[in-house]
Design a protein around this motif. Sequence first.
Motif, PDB file in Angstrom:
ATOM      1  N   MET A 102       0.831  -1.204   0.049  1.00 38.44           N
ATOM      2  CA  MET A 102      -0.022   0.138   0.091  1.00 38.44           C
ATOM      3  C   MET A 102       0.873   1.067  -0.167  1.00 38.44           C
ATOM      4  SD  MET A 102      -2.954  -1.008   2.519  1.00 38.44           S
ATOM      5  CE  MET A 102      -4.376  -2.019   2.151  1.00 38.44           C
ATOM      6  N   HIS A 103       2.015   1.051   0.418  1.00 40.43           N
ATOM      7  CA  HIS A 103       2.936   2.465   0.494  1.00 40.43           C
ATOM      8  C   HIS A 103       3.488   2.607  -0.840  1.00 40.43           C
ATOM      9  CE1 HIS A 103       6.346   4.911   1.697  1.00 40.43           C
ATOM     10  NE2 HIS A 103       7.139   4.190   0.988  1.00 40.43           N
ATOM     11  N   PRO A 108      -5.912   5.146  -4.574  1.00 43.08           N
ATOM     12  CA  PRO A 108      -6.771   6.403  -5.043  1.00 43.08           C
ATOM     13  C   PRO A 108      -7.152   7.368  -3.877  1.00 43.08           C
ATOM     14  CG  PRO A 108      -7.538   4.875  -6.205  1.00 43.08           C
ATOM     15  CD  PRO A 108      -6.772   4.147  -5.350  1.00 43.08           C
ATOM     16  N   ASN A 109      -6.317   8.301  -3.597  1.00 44.73           N
ATOM     17  CA  ASN A 109      -6.685   9.432  -2.759  1.00 44.73           C
ATOM     18  C   ASN A 109      -6.205   9.148  -1.448  1.00 44.73           C
ATOM     19  OD1 ASN A 109      -8.348  10.978  -4.604  1.00 44.73           O
ATOM     20  ND2 ASN A 109     -10.263   9.674  -4.260  1.00 44.73           N
ATOM     21  N   SER A 110      -5.067   8.206  -1.179  1.00 42.49           N
ATOM     22  CA  SER A 110      -4.369   7.905  -0.194  1.00 42.49           C
ATOM     23  C   SER A 110      -3.554   8.745   0.314  1.00 42.49           C
ATOM     24  CB  SER A 110      -4.219   6.423  -0.258  1.00 42.49           C
ATOM     25  OG  SER A 110      -3.543   5.873   1.202  1.00 42.49           O
ATOM     26  N   THR A 111      -3.041   8.971   1.646  1.00 42.84           N
ATOM     27  CA  THR A 111      -1.972   9.847   2.045  1.00 42.84           C
ATOM     28  C   THR A 111      -0.967   8.927   2.705  1.00 42.84           C
ATOM     29  OG1 THR A 111      -3.580  10.494   3.919  1.00 42.84           O
ATOM     30  CG2 THR A 111      -3.186  12.049   1.936  1.00 42.84           C
ATOM     31  N   GLY A 119       4.233  12.774  10.572  1.00 41.23           N
ATOM     32  CA  GLY A 119       2.901  12.936  10.242  1.00 41.23           C
ATOM     33  C   GLY A 119       2.003  11.828  10.361  1.00 41.23           C
ATOM     34  N   LYS A 120       2.209  11.208  11.319  1.00 39.28           N
ATOM     35  CA  LYS A 120       1.409  10.013  11.587  1.00 39.28           C
ATOM     36  C   LYS A 120       1.149   9.270  10.585  1.00 39.28           C
ATOM     37  CE  LYS A 120      -0.762  12.692  14.947  1.00 39.28           C
ATOM     38  NZ  LYS A 120      -2.035  13.361  15.609  1.00 39.28           N
ATOM     39  N   PHE A 121       2.187   8.944   9.662  1.00 40.12           N
ATOM     40  CA  PHE A 121       2.004   8.090   8.490  1.00 40.12           C
ATOM     41  C   PHE A 121       1.048   8.522   7.486  1.00 40.12           C
ATOM     42  CE2 PHE A 121       3.663   5.476  12.046  1.00 40.12           C
ATOM     43  CZ  PHE A 121       4.707   5.054  11.530  1.00 40.12           C
ATOM     44  N   GLY A 122       0.540   9.794   7.463  1.00 32.60           N
ATOM     45  CA  GLY A 122      -0.474  10.267   6.431  1.00 32.60           C
ATOM     46  C   GLY A 122      -1.786   9.877   6.855  1.00 32.60           C
ATOM     47  N   PHE A 131      -5.039   2.491   7.868  1.00 31.99           N
ATOM     48  CA  PHE A 131      -5.017   2.741   9.143  1.00 31.99           C
ATOM     49  C   PHE A 131      -5.325   1.486   9.996  1.00 31.99           C
ATOM     50  CE2 PHE A 131      -7.092   3.455  13.299  1.00 31.99           C
ATOM     51  CZ  PHE A 131      -6.024   4.122  13.984  1.00 31.99           C
ATOM     52  N   LYS A 132      -6.361   0.748   9.514  1.00 32.13           N
ATOM     53  CA  LYS A 132      -6.808  -0.701  10.129  1.00 32.13           C
ATOM     54  C   LYS A 132      -5.864  -1.811  10.004  1.00 32.13           C
ATOM     55  CE  LYS A 132     -11.867   0.854   9.014  1.00 32.13           C
ATOM     56  NZ  LYS A 132     -12.911   0.696   8.236  1.00 32.13           N
ATOM     57  N   LEU A 133      -5.426  -1.696   8.850  1.00 29.69           N
ATOM     58  CA  LEU A 133      -4.240  -2.562   8.562  1.00 29.69           C
ATOM     59  C   LEU A 133      -3.143  -2.390   9.653  1.00 29.69           C
ATOM     60  CD1 LEU A 133      -3.425  -5.298   7.093  1.00 29.69           C
ATOM     61  CD2 LEU A 133      -2.630  -3.708   5.233  1.00 29.69           C
ATOM     62  N   PHE A 134      -2.683  -1.095   9.632  1.00 27.53           N
ATOM     63  CA  PHE A 134      -1.671  -0.829  10.436  1.00 27.53           C
ATOM     64  C   PHE A 134      -1.655  -1.051  11.793  1.00 27.53           C
ATOM     65  CE2 PHE A 134       1.186   2.354  12.688  1.00 27.53           C
ATOM     66  CZ  PHE A 134       2.289   2.028  12.213  1.00 27.53           C
ATOM     67  N   PHE A 135      -2.936  -0.539  12.296  1.00 30.46           N
ATOM     68  CA  PHE A 135      -3.314  -1.222  13.873  1.00 30.46           C
ATOM     69  C   PHE A 135      -3.208  -2.559  14.080  1.00 30.46           C
ATOM     70  CE2 PHE A 135      -6.824  -1.948  16.827  1.00 30.46           C
ATOM     71  CZ  PHE A 135      -6.135  -1.062  17.841  1.00 30.46           C
ATOM     72  N   MET A 136      -3.880  -3.320  13.187  1.00 33.56           N
ATOM     73  CA  MET A 136      -4.012  -4.629  13.541  1.00 33.56           C
ATOM     74  C   MET A 136      -2.489  -5.510  13.330  1.00 33.56           C
ATOM     75  SD  MET A 136      -7.326  -6.222  11.246  1.00 33.56           S
ATOM     76  CE  MET A 136      -6.990  -5.404   9.957  1.00 33.56           C
ATOM     77  N   THR A 137      -1.718  -4.754  12.438  1.00 35.91           N
ATOM     78  CA  THR A 137      -0.116  -5.498  12.470  1.00 35.91           C
ATOM     79  C   THR A 137       0.464  -4.951  13.638  1.00 35.91           C
ATOM     80  OG1 THR A 137      -0.538  -4.849  10.014  1.00 35.91           O
ATOM     81  CG2 THR A 137       1.898  -5.163  10.797  1.00 35.91           C
ATOM     82  N   THR A 138       0.447  -3.654  14.313  1.00 36.75           N
ATOM     83  CA  THR A 138       1.003  -3.412  15.343  1.00 36.75           C
ATOM     84  C   THR A 138       0.572  -4.243  16.455  1.00 36.75           C
ATOM     85  OG1 THR A 138       0.817  -1.089  14.487  1.00 36.75           O
ATOM     86  CG2 THR A 138       1.336  -1.358  16.906  1.00 36.75           C
ATOM     87  N   LEU A 139      -0.762  -4.384  16.656  1.00 38.47           N
ATOM     88  CA  LEU A 139      -1.177  -5.466  17.739  1.00 38.47           C
ATOM     89  C   LEU A 139      -0.570  -6.833  17.671  1.00 38.47           C
ATOM     90  CD1 LEU A 139      -5.218  -4.686  17.851  1.00 38.47           C
ATOM     91  CD2 LEU A 139      -3.496  -4.458  19.694  1.00 38.47           C
TER      92      LEU A 139
END
Length: 167
Positions: A102-103, A108-111, A119-122, A131-139
């Motif tokens: 995703m990086h 489309p329209n992703s920051t 910048g809090k990863f955009g 964000f949801k994927l990042f949160f689950m990966t961090t958990l």
Amino acid sequence: MNTMASAKSNNAGVLKNVLTFVGIVLILLNFEGALISPRKALNKFYGIRHENAIQVHLMQLLCCVRTGLGFVMLLSRTFSSKDRFKIALIAFFTMCSALKSMHVNKIPNSTFDLRNVKGKFGFHSTDMLEFKLFFMTTLLGIGIVCHMFEPGLFTKDKNAKESKKTR
């Protein structure tokens, strides 16, 4: 007292609870795209409004795989500690690969930007798929680290009886 100890051990384990939580979230996020409406999932996850048949088919397959991973993570409550650790590693590296994808290939329209730590990863909203994927990966990462420090897998459990080797 012995019953209390066995009940306590059945609910113990950070990784068991993290895998259950992340598995349920994966199932809830992807069930609609897998079985109900993959077109709606394409719009919800990726912002694609004018899709073709191959995009819809691939979205449905992706949601099926994610839902399956969620069910494996949920069912891991019944597995051994070592098996849960293996499942968590597989899920963690799969989700890290998805974040990297995703990086590199922006939605489309992703920051979203993995390099933009200050910048809090955009992230501008918690509704973003990234964000949801990042949160689950961090958990999962936190659960794996906590699991490595719990007795039983890498260290000797204080209450475990030593088994004698027979020849």
